[in-house]
Design a protein around this motif. Structure first.
Motif, short mmCIF file in Angstrom:
data_model
loop_
_atom_site.label_atom_id
_atom_site.label_comp_id
_atom_site.label_asym_id
_atom_site.label_seq_id
_atom_site.Cartn_x
_atom_site.Cartn_y
_atom_site.Cartn_z
N THR A 1 0.84 -1.20 0.00
CA THR A 1 0.00 0.00 0.00
C THR A 1 0.88 1.25 0.00
O THR A 1 2.05 1.21 0.37
N GLY A 2 0.29 2.36 -0.44
CA GLY A 2 1.09 3.58 -0.57
C GLY A 2 2.21 3.37 -1.58
O GLY A 2 3.31 3.91 -1.43
N ALA A 3 1.92 2.62 -2.63
CA ALA A 3 2.97 2.13 -3.53
C ALA A 3 3.57 3.21 -4.41
O ALA A 3 4.65 3.01 -4.99
N SER A 4 2.91 4.36 -4.54
CA SER A 4 3.43 5.43 -5.39
C SER A 4 4.16 6.51 -4.59
O SER A 4 4.61 7.49 -5.17
N GLY A 5 4.26 6.33 -3.29
CA GLY A 5 4.96 7.30 -2.46
C GLY A 5 6.43 7.01 -2.36
O GLY A 5 6.96 6.08 -2.98
N THR A 6 7.13 7.80 -1.55
CA THR A 6 8.58 7.68 -1.43
C THR A 6 9.00 6.29 -0.97
O THR A 6 9.84 5.64 -1.61
N PHE A 7 8.43 5.82 0.12
CA PHE A 7 8.77 4.49 0.62
C PHE A 7 8.25 3.40 -0.32
O PHE A 7 8.95 2.44 -0.63
N GLY A 8 7.00 3.56 -0.74
CA GLY A 8 6.35 2.52 -1.52
C GLY A 8 7.05 2.21 -2.82
O GLY A 8 7.26 1.04 -3.17
N ARG A 9 7.43 3.25 -3.56
CA ARG A 9 8.11 3.02 -4.84
C ARG A 9 9.42 2.28 -4.64
O ARG A 9 9.76 1.37 -5.39
N ALA A 10 10.16 2.68 -3.59
CA ALA A 10 11.44 2.04 -3.34
C ALA A 10 11.27 0.59 -2.90
O ALA A 10 12.02 -0.30 -3.33
N ILE A 11 10.28 0.32 -2.06
CA ILE A 11 10.01 -1.05 -1.62
C ILE A 11 9.60 -1.92 -2.81
O ILE A 11 10.08 -3.05 -2.99
N CYS A 12 8.70 -1.40 -3.62
CA CYS A 12 8.23 -2.15 -4.80
C CYS A 12 9.38 -2.45 -5.76
O CYS A 12 9.50 -3.56 -6.28
N ALA A 13 10.22 -1.46 -5.98
CA ALA A 13 11.34 -1.64 -6.91
C ALA A 13 12.30 -2.71 -6.40
O ALA A 13 12.77 -3.56 -7.18
N ARG A 14 12.62 -2.69 -5.11
CA ARG A 14 13.55 -3.66 -4.56
C ARG A 14 12.97 -5.07 -4.62
O ARG A 14 13.66 -6.02 -4.99
N LEU A 15 11.72 -5.22 -4.23
CA LEU A 15 11.12 -6.55 -4.25
C LEU A 15 11.00 -7.09 -5.68
O LEU A 15 11.27 -8.27 -5.93
N THR A 16 10.63 -6.22 -6.61
CA THR A 16 10.56 -6.64 -8.01
C THR A 16 11.93 -7.05 -8.52
O THR A 16 12.07 -8.05 -9.23
N GLY A 17 12.94 -6.27 -8.14
CA GLY A 17 14.30 -6.59 -8.55
C GLY A 17 14.78 -7.93 -8.02
O GLY A 17 15.66 -8.57 -8.61
N LEU A 18 14.22 -8.36 -6.90
CA LEU A 18 14.57 -9.65 -6.32
C LEU A 18 13.73 -10.80 -6.87
O LEU A 18 13.88 -11.94 -6.46
N GLY A 19 12.82 -10.48 -7.79
CA GLY A 19 12.04 -11.52 -8.44
C GLY A 19 10.64 -11.72 -7.91
O GLY A 19 9.94 -12.65 -8.33
N ALA A 20 10.19 -10.87 -6.98
CA ALA A 20 8.83 -10.99 -6.46
C ALA A 20 7.83 -10.44 -7.48
O ALA A 20 8.18 -9.59 -8.31
N HIS A 21 6.61 -10.92 -7.38
CA HIS A 21 5.51 -10.38 -8.19
C HIS A 21 4.75 -9.40 -7.29
O HIS A 21 4.17 -9.80 -6.27
N VAL A 22 4.75 -8.14 -7.65
CA VAL A 22 4.26 -7.09 -6.76
C VAL A 22 3.13 -6.31 -7.43
O VAL A 22 3.24 -5.91 -8.60
#
Length: 283
Positions: free
Chosen positions: A22-43
């Motif tokens: 949640t809050g995926a387009s904010g400062t924390f959210g974008r960074a969390i989503c990017a890192r998890l996606t980079g590790l191979g998660a489906h987000v």
């Protein structure tokens, strides 16, 4: 059927994990989503206002609306094919002195920071129980150590931790629940407080965003589920003091507030008039 994540280097392998942030387009959210996606998660993300260039698919969702929150979670779970990890990251701040009546700003923060997480979590529980997944609550250092003039934010984050504690008791046989406690990170969440003349620049040390993201990943992918995770060594000390020696942290914060009030840091700030007057009155 999804393969179980592999454990290595102290963390589970994120490949194939089905994640909702949640809050995926904010400062924390974008960074969390990017890192998890980079590790191979489906987000998949949820946000009130998705932004162009978001690193994952973000569904527009007002988490203050019961029906829309539930519908958005259902859509996300359907697109992911299940759910292994929920990161309750959405949150807002703003000026809210404790001495003043609770108005729209207070209700907004409580509705998003606490009840929004509650709505999304409740809608996610069946899928998380089925996968024996995890929930990460992005709380705040202020859940343990309150700062002045921001009572709504601290109250909402402390209440979020209480909600997480209840979840842990109810779901702990099947779902891990971790609270993460960032201190201050430079982001737009502080803009409204600064605009009201209530900046607490001298009372809080900023930490890098990268450390917050790393701690969220540790909570999400660690070999064992952790109950509470501060994001820095200093934060861990503050968390310990606030939990075990609260009178010490009260004195430290009270002295810092008095110094700022007497220095003119809140000059012209209507919401701080009471604090300033009490600290500068004579006689």
């Amino acid at each position: 059927m999804k393969a179980a994540p592999v454990r290595r280097r102290g963390l589970r392998d994120a490949r194939g994990l089905r994640v909702l942030v949640t809050g995926a387009s904010g400062t924390f959210g974008r960074a969390i989503c990017a890192r998890l996606t980079g590790l191979g998660a489906h987000v998949v993300g949820l946000d009130l206002a998705p932004r162009p260039g978001d690193p994952v698919e973000v569904l527009a969702c007002d988490i203050t609306d019961d029906d829309r929150a539930a519908a958005a979670v259902a859509t996300a779970v359907d697109r992911l094919g299940g759910l292994d990890l929920l990161v309750n990251n959405a949150g807002v701040g703003g000026p809210a002195p404790a001495e003043l009546p609770p108005g729209a700003e207070v209700r907004r923060q409580l509705d998003i920071n606490l009840l929004g997480a509650w709505r999304v979590t409740a809608a996610s529980v069946p899928a998380l129980v089925a996968s024996r997944g995890r929930i990460v609550m992005v709380s705040s250092r202020m859940a343990a150590m309150q700062l002045p003039l921001a009572a709504a934010y601290g109250a909402s984050k402390r209440a979020l931790v209480a909600y997480a504690d209840a979840l842990r008791l109810e779901l702990g046989t099947h779902v891990g629940v971790t609270c993460v406690y960032p201190s201050a990170v430079r982001s737009p969440i502080h803009d409204s407080t600064a605009a009201a003349g209530l900046s607490l620049e001298g009372m809080s040390s900023y930490e890098p965003l990268e450390g917050v993201v790393a701690t969220v990943l540790r909570a999400a992918l660690g070999r064992r589920v952790r109950r509470d995770l501060p994001t820095t060594r200093r934060g861990a000390v503050e968390f310990f003091l606030a939990r075990h020696l609260p009178s010490v942290t009260d004195r430290i914060i009270a002295r810092a507030l008095a110094a700022r009030a007497r220095s003119g840091a809140f000059e012209g700030a209507e919401l701080a008039a009471g604090v300033v007057g009490r600290h500068t009155e004579t006689g």
